[in-house]
Enzyme design. Sequence first.
Site: not given
Length: 339
Positions: A220-221, A228, A237, A263
Amino acid sequence: MDARPTWLCPDLAARERLLDMDERLRRPRVAALGLLGACVLAALPYLGWRPLVLLLCAVLVVVVVGRVARRLPAPEYGLALSWAFSQIMIATAIATTGGIRSFVLSWLVVPLVTLPARFGARGVVAGVGFAGVLVAAIALLVPVSEPLPLWYATTAMLATLFSVAILLLALMRSDVDHRTEAVVDGLTGMLNRRALEHRLEELRAQAAVSGQSIAAIAADIDHFKRINDEHGHARGDAVLAEVAQRLRGGLRAFDLAYRLGGEEFLVLLPGADVREATALADELRASVGTAPIDELDVTVSFGVAATGGGAFNGAELLAAADAALYAAKAGGRDTVVTA
């Protein structure tokens, strides 16, 4: 566009598929009609200009009706009318070139090729029935003659074969595209959740035979929502695509990476145990954080889990990896936690 079902399109998905396939077949149809048009030109010395006028009318009607149909509440009926008109024009050409013995009788098959992909089973039944009625009408109402030379039989049949081949190749490419779109995430190029379900079932069957261990790495980022919110979705993106690329770059040929949504990513490692999967996860973590992505410092948290061999339960494995990932996020991020 009306969302109500019709006989040709029982649901909105069928209508959207029809419009998509009609657009994909637009150029191949033009090529096929162009090939038939060349054959008509070759027959001008024997038949005069009337067949060419009929062909031009058919092309004009198909193009105009095709464009107008997309603006109708039920575009499928406009497109079906366009298709039927093309068949009528071909039937007229058959009637003027010898009736049921005409060398161009096989041209009626060309428009039929597109029916299954555009209109489904009901459209196929209706289309074949309509073509059958045209053939019967020609056989019963049109006197048999032979206005074309014998060599034209070969020319007409070759035109049929090549026209059908043009349309079949377009349908094949479209089918491949649809299958790819169904299992591949468009942004990252990774496999999606639908593909994951199939893979888990395959691994369950393989594990029952081989008894091999299977590991899962959930990723997971970190702070992706902040990326964002502060830098815009376009840069978000770009981060997703580059993280996916760096993750894939560190995997073996038979390891598969998935984007589960947002993500979140998942890597399945057939034959790997907890130690091997943890080492790989740490390498992946380092590869993501090695260099900025679009001038942003990006890190990823990882959770690792593995089976002990034998029976394989995909849901339990993914739940264990996800729990480890949650612990990694809660423990400060940019780290690897093993279940």
